[in-house]
Design a protein around this motif. Sequence first.
Motif, PDB file in Angstrom:
ATOM      1  N   PRO A 231      44.437  53.752  48.571  1.00 26.24           N
ATOM      2  CA  PRO A 231      43.763  54.654  49.518  1.00 26.24           C
ATOM      3  C   PRO A 231      42.847  53.858  50.449  1.00 26.24           C
ATOM      4  N   ILE A 232      42.817  54.270  51.719  1.00 21.25           N
ATOM      5  CA  ILE A 232      42.024  53.562  52.722  1.00 21.25           C
ATOM      6  C   ILE A 232      40.698  54.284  52.929  1.00 21.25           C
ATOM      7  N   SER A 233      39.608  53.528  52.890  1.00 19.34           N
ATOM      8  CA  SER A 233      38.277  54.078  53.107  1.00 19.34           C
ATOM      9  C   SER A 233      38.127  54.596  54.532  1.00 19.34           C
ATOM     10  N   ASP A 234      37.274  55.593  54.697  1.00 17.16           N
ATOM     11  CA  ASP A 234      36.980  56.088  56.041  1.00 17.16           C
ATOM     12  C   ASP A 234      36.403  54.997  56.934  1.00 17.16           C
ATOM     13  N   LEU A 235      35.792  53.955  56.320  1.00 17.84           N
ATOM     14  CA  LEU A 235      35.236  52.854  57.104  1.00 17.84           C
ATOM     15  C   LEU A 235      36.328  52.079  57.845  1.00 17.84           C
ATOM     16  N   ALA A 236      37.568  52.207  57.390  1.00 13.96           N
ATOM     17  CA  ALA A 236      38.692  51.530  58.054  1.00 13.96           C
ATOM     18  C   ALA A 236      39.641  52.550  58.688  1.00 13.96           C
ATOM     19  N   LYS A 237      39.132  53.733  58.931  1.00 17.85           N
ATOM     20  CA  LYS A 237      39.975  54.799  59.495  1.00 17.85           C
ATOM     21  C   LYS A 237      40.483  54.457  60.885  1.00 17.85           C
ATOM     22  N   ASP A 238      39.613  53.887  61.718  1.00 22.80           N
ATOM     23  CA  ASP A 238      39.963  53.650  63.121  1.00 22.80           C
ATOM     24  C   ASP A 238      40.171  52.184  63.463  1.00 22.80           C
ATOM     25  N   TRP A 239      39.969  51.288  62.502  1.00 23.34           N
ATOM     26  CA  TRP A 239      40.158  49.865  62.764  1.00 23.34           C
ATOM     27  C   TRP A 239      40.335  49.141  61.449  1.00 23.34           C
ATOM     28  N   ASP A 240      40.771  47.904  61.531  1.00 21.00           N
ATOM     29  CA  ASP A 240      40.973  47.088  60.341  1.00 21.00           C
ATOM     30  C   ASP A 240      39.900  45.997  60.313  1.00 21.00           C
ATOM     31  N   PRO A 241      38.826  46.191  59.535  1.00 17.92           N
ATOM     32  CA  PRO A 241      37.730  45.217  59.519  1.00 17.92           C
ATOM     33  C   PRO A 241      38.154  43.808  59.143  1.00 17.92           C
ATOM     34  N   VAL A 242      39.058  43.670  58.177  1.00 19.46           N
ATOM     35  CA  VAL A 242      39.463  42.326  57.759  1.00 19.46           C
ATOM     36  C   VAL A 242      40.223  41.635  58.882  1.00 19.46           C
ATOM     37  N   GLU A 243      41.134  42.351  59.531  1.00 25.32           N
ATOM     38  CA  GLU A 243      41.893  41.751  60.627  1.00 25.32           C
ATOM     39  C   GLU A 243      40.972  41.364  61.774  1.00 25.32           C
ATOM     40  N   ALA A 244      40.040  42.250  62.121  1.00 21.22           N
ATOM     41  CA  ALA A 244      39.139  41.968  63.238  1.00 21.22           C
ATOM     42  C   ALA A 244      38.210  40.796  62.925  1.00 21.22           C
ATOM     43  N   LEU A 245      37.674  40.770  61.726  1.00 25.10           N
ATOM     44  CA  LEU A 245      36.784  39.674  61.345  1.00 25.10           C
ATOM     45  C   LEU A 245      37.529  38.355  61.291  1.00 25.10           C
ATOM     46  N   GLU A 246      38.721  38.382  60.732  1.00 23.39           N
ATOM     47  CA  GLU A 246      39.509  37.142  60.645  1.00 23.39           C
ATOM     48  C   GLU A 246      39.821  36.614  62.040  1.00 23.39           C
ATOM     49  N   ARG A 247      40.181  37.508  62.947  1.00 26.29           N
ATOM     50  CA  ARG A 247      40.539  37.098  64.316  1.00 26.29           C
ATOM     51  C   ARG A 247      39.332  36.512  65.054  1.00 26.29           C
ATOM     52  N   GLU A 248      38.198  37.208  64.988  1.00 28.61           N
ATOM     53  CA  GLU A 248      37.021  36.756  65.723  1.00 28.61           C
ATOM     54  C   GLU A 248      36.354  35.554  65.049  1.00 28.61           C
ATOM     55  N   ALA A 249      36.428  35.490  63.731  1.00 21.61           N
ATOM     56  CA  ALA A 249      35.817  34.362  63.022  1.00 21.61           C
ATOM     57  C   ALA A 249      36.512  33.049  63.393  1.00 21.61           C
ATOM     58  N   LYS A 250      37.820  33.075  63.528  1.00 23.07           N
ATOM     59  CA  LYS A 250      38.557  31.859  63.900  1.00 23.07           C
ATOM     60  C   LYS A 250      38.067  31.292  65.228  1.00 23.07           C
ATOM     61  N   LYS A 251      37.725  32.168  66.150  1.00 18.82           N
ATOM     62  CA  LYS A 251      37.259  31.715  67.465  1.00 18.82           C
ATOM     63  C   LYS A 251      35.925  30.983  67.366  1.00 18.82           C
ATOM     64  N   ARG A 252      35.207  31.216  66.266  1.00 23.31           N
ATOM     65  CA  ARG A 252      33.859  30.659  66.108  1.00 23.31           C
ATOM     66  C   ARG A 252      33.771  29.659  64.958  1.00 23.31           C
ATOM     67  N   ALA A 253      34.934  29.166  64.521  1.00 27.57           N
ATOM     68  CA  ALA A 253      34.995  28.178  63.428  1.00 27.57           C
ATOM     69  C   ALA A 253      34.337  28.693  62.155  1.00 27.57           C
ATOM     70  N   MET A 254      34.504  29.983  61.890  1.00 26.21           N
ATOM     71  CA  MET A 254      34.015  30.590  60.652  1.00 26.21           C
ATOM     72  C   MET A 254      35.185  30.880  59.718  1.00 26.21           C
ATOM     73  N   ARG A 255      34.902  30.900  58.421  1.00 27.08           N
ATOM     74  CA  ARG A 255      35.895  31.279  57.427  1.00 27.08           C
ATOM     75  C   ARG A 255      35.514  32.635  56.835  1.00 27.08           C
ATOM     76  N   ILE A 256      36.534  33.373  56.395  1.00 24.68           N
ATOM     77  CA  ILE A 256      36.335  34.697  55.814  1.00 24.68           C
ATOM     78  C   ILE A 256      36.804  34.706  54.367  1.00 24.68           C
ATOM     79  N   HIS A 257      35.955  35.200  53.464  1.00 23.72           N
ATOM     80  CA  HIS A 257      36.319  35.446  52.075  1.00 23.72           C
ATOM     81  C   HIS A 257      36.078  36.933  51.781  1.00 23.72           C
ATOM     82  N   PRO A 258      37.062  37.815  51.955  1.00 22.76           N
ATOM     83  CA  PRO A 258      36.854  39.221  51.632  1.00 22.76           C
ATOM     84  C   PRO A 258      36.392  39.408  50.182  1.00 22.76           C
ATOM     85  N   TRP A 259      35.444  40.296  49.998  1.00 18.13           N
ATOM     86  CA  TRP A 259      34.730  40.470  48.727  1.00 18.13           C
ATOM     87  C   TRP A 259      35.174  41.755  48.033  1.00 18.13           C
ATOM     88  N   CYS A 260      35.686  41.581  46.821  1.00 19.62           N
ATOM     89  CA  CYS A 260      36.090  42.714  45.979  1.00 19.62           C
ATOM     90  C   CYS A 260      35.112  42.872  44.810  1.00 19.62           C
TER      91      CYS A 260
END
Length: 374
Positions: free
Chosen positions: A103-132
């Motif tokens: 099930p998808i949280s309402d927080l991701a209803k209109d966008w994909d936070p992981v995809e957006a963060l991964e895309r923008e982080a690469k532009k800024r030489a940042m790494r992403i570790h999604p937290w479960c």
Amino acid sequence: MSEKYKRRDLLKGIAASTLVLGSGINLSELKEKPGKKSKKILARENAMKTFTKAVWLHINRSFPNGEKDVPFVLDKWADAGFNLLIPHIRSNSGAIYRQTKHPISDLAKDWDPVEALEREAKKRAMRIHPWCSVFVGSGTDFGKAHPEFIGLNNNGENTGNFLCAAREEVQDWAFSFFEELMDNYEVAGIHHDYVRYNDYLCYCDHCKKTFKMETGIDMDAMEKGSAEWARWVTGRVHNINKFVKRVQDAATIKDKETSAAVFAGYPGCVVSVAQDWITWAEEEWVDFLLPMNYWGDVAKFNRLADIHVRSGKSKIPVIEGIANRLPDEVFKIDLTPEQLLDRSRYVKNMGFQGICYFAAGSLTDEDLKVIKTL
């Protein structure tokens, strides 16, 4: 009366429990060829030589307006020198990302936070570790559909929203989030939190039945400090270790990093919540350790930091987790920017490989200015 276990006997038992954690994967076959190293190994080696600035973050607090906030917020964090972002991406309401079977949280209803963060982080030489939040889940659809999997204390109560880590079905469910994140996104790695029991769980029917079958003793009747109690402690540690190693095995195949937020108080956390993170470091079952040193009391903070800085034993980076503001009655933290800078400098000067701040939502612009100076 049963013979009392000494601490060294208990730790020997815990060590022995790690010997039966085989996952069927022969990691020796995955070694890199001479002269070629995986991204995962290179990231670890680089982190041993540089200073990581990381931050735990919640999607709703950091990006209240959704995806359009991401570039602006990441610009501010990049300016402060952050290079590792750890976004919380699973709550009771569901997965906070869209490429999922859950099930998808309402927080991701209109966008994909992981995809957006991964895309923008690469532009800024940042790494992403999604937290479960690994074994938290009694309030999820999965937990509600399977009340038999809910963790219980010795009074038959569910505390902390935990599931029973002894159940294979629970381990498979928790693993599935990591698996799809590694398969469906180009993130650098994944992040464990709540990879433990809540205090002195679990007394569910499954655990009681298994314990009785293996020891001949009723779990409710075992005496703290007895041989049976030591067996209970090591059994819980085994269940948590098994999961951590399973994730690391999968991450090694997929060339993804692993990191873990862990309890500050070692070795007490081995007994209380079954989190033997020193073993994780020694066995290299995680690539980065992040002890959560959330104490306002300076003497206690310093004492725990001294334990933490030596825990990786030069094998893996240790990134000290610190908080600047926590209203919790236990921790009582409310640091000024100057106090935050003093504590951060202390951690850096001790020889840690980095700092992770909890959490992004409590960092002011003034806090970011002093962090930039590190």
